[in-house]
Design a protein around this motif. Structure first.
Motif, PDB file in Angstrom:
ATOM      1  N   HIS A 138      -1.528   9.611  -4.777  1.00 38.53           N
ATOM      2  CA  HIS A 138      -2.682   8.834  -4.299  1.00 38.53           C
ATOM      3  C   HIS A 138      -2.302   7.397  -3.947  1.00 38.53           C
ATOM      4  O   HIS A 138      -3.122   6.485  -4.069  1.00 38.53           O
ATOM      5  CB  HIS A 138      -3.808   8.831  -5.327  1.00 38.53           C
ATOM      6  N   GLY A 139      -1.054   7.186  -3.562  1.00 37.58           N
ATOM      7  CA  GLY A 139      -0.577   5.854  -3.201  1.00 37.58           C
ATOM      8  C   GLY A 139      -0.126   5.009  -4.382  1.00 37.58           C
ATOM      9  O   GLY A 139       0.412   3.910  -4.207  1.00 37.58           O
ATOM     10  N   LYS A 140      -0.330   5.508  -5.585  1.00 31.21           N
ATOM     11  CA  LYS A 140       0.008   4.726  -6.781  1.00 31.21           C
ATOM     12  C   LYS A 140       1.504   4.436  -6.889  1.00 31.21           C
ATOM     13  O   LYS A 140       1.886   3.390  -7.422  1.00 31.21           O
ATOM     14  CB  LYS A 140      -0.457   5.454  -8.045  1.00 31.21           C
ATOM     15  N   VAL A 141       2.346   5.352  -6.387  1.00 33.62           N
ATOM     16  CA  VAL A 141       3.799   5.137  -6.513  1.00 33.62           C
ATOM     17  C   VAL A 141       4.256   3.905  -5.743  1.00 33.62           C
ATOM     18  O   VAL A 141       5.298   3.332  -6.058  1.00 33.62           O
ATOM     19  CB  VAL A 141       4.622   6.376  -6.078  1.00 33.62           C
ATOM     20  N   ALA A 142       3.496   3.474  -4.746  1.00 38.35           N
ATOM     21  CA  ALA A 142       3.852   2.299  -3.946  1.00 38.35           C
ATOM     22  C   ALA A 142       3.275   1.004  -4.517  1.00 38.35           C
ATOM     23  O   ALA A 142       3.576  -0.074  -4.014  1.00 38.35           O
ATOM     24  CB  ALA A 142       3.380   2.489  -2.508  1.00 38.35           C
ATOM     25  N   ASP A 143       2.461   1.121  -5.541  1.00 39.78           N
ATOM     26  CA  ASP A 143       1.814  -0.058  -6.124  1.00 39.78           C
ATOM     27  C   ASP A 143       2.578  -0.482  -7.384  1.00 39.78           C
ATOM     28  O   ASP A 143       2.493   0.179  -8.414  1.00 39.78           O
ATOM     29  CB  ASP A 143       0.360   0.267  -6.464  1.00 39.78           C
ATOM     30  N   PRO A 144       3.317  -1.600  -7.328  1.00 39.68           N
ATOM     31  CA  PRO A 144       4.112  -2.017  -8.488  1.00 39.68           C
ATOM     32  C   PRO A 144       3.273  -2.391  -9.716  1.00 39.68           C
ATOM     33  O   PRO A 144       3.798  -2.496 -10.817  1.00 39.68           O
ATOM     34  CB  PRO A 144       4.892  -3.239  -7.970  1.00 39.68           C
TER      35      PRO A 144
END
Length: 177
Positions: A138-144
């Motif tokens: 859900h895009g979380k992997v790109a959010d540090p």
């Protein structure tokens, strides 16, 4: 059922079936069956002599899946393994099934993805396909700023996979997640 967001979308199920058909797969593995929609799509795409090993730890979900396998007439193609997917894969390796599968789909415990992948590399033949769901999470992997255990695990798997010279990779960014 609880967890209905875990169900694959119709376009994802169609893609899985198409990959099985294009590959000419006869022996497949699925980790994380939930109610069986994705495994049903795979089983329907298999030839009559084909088989799918479907691994799921939740007995209630498996009962739902088995009902739909029967309604679709594919029960004879599906070998259901109730329990932890890693244990099932290790057992298959010990039973001499190394390099005997054509296709695998992983949509199971996210913190176990790296271990599943390593085990599947032993079971899936050279030239076979391993599909891993939720690599974008859900895009979380790109959010540090997101550092929960599942996200960190998926992020680490993705990083390791990018450097893995044993495989060729492709990532689809469809809105499945």
């Amino acid at each position: 059922m609880r967890g209905s967001q875990m169900q694959v979308s119709p376009d994802q199920a169609q893609l899985l079936a198409m990959l099985v058909q294009i590959l000419g797969a006869e022996r497949c593995i699925e980790l994380g069956v939930y109610t069986g929609y994705s495994s049903l799509a795979i089983a329907l795409a298999l030839p009559e002599s084909g088989c799918l090993v479907a691994c799921e730890r939740d007995a209630r979900s498996l009962e739902v899946a088995k009902k739909y396998y029967a309604l679709a007439g594919v029960s004879d193609k599906v070998i259901v393994k109730h329990g932890l997917a890693a244990d099932a894969l290790k057992s298959m390796i010990l039973n001499g099934e190394v390099c005997s599968y054509d296709f695998a789909f992983v949509d199971a415990e996210k913190r176990m993805t790296q271990e599943y992948f390593e085990l599947l590399l032993q079971l899936v033949r050279v030239g076979g396909v391993i599909v891993i769901d939720n690599v974008l999470w859900h895009g979380k992997v790109a959010d540090p700023l997101v550092n929960d255990a599942k996200t960190v695990s998926i992020r680490n798997f993705n990083r390791t996979l990018m450097e893995d010279k044993r495989v060729s990779i492709s990532m689809d960014i469809c809105d499945w997640e």
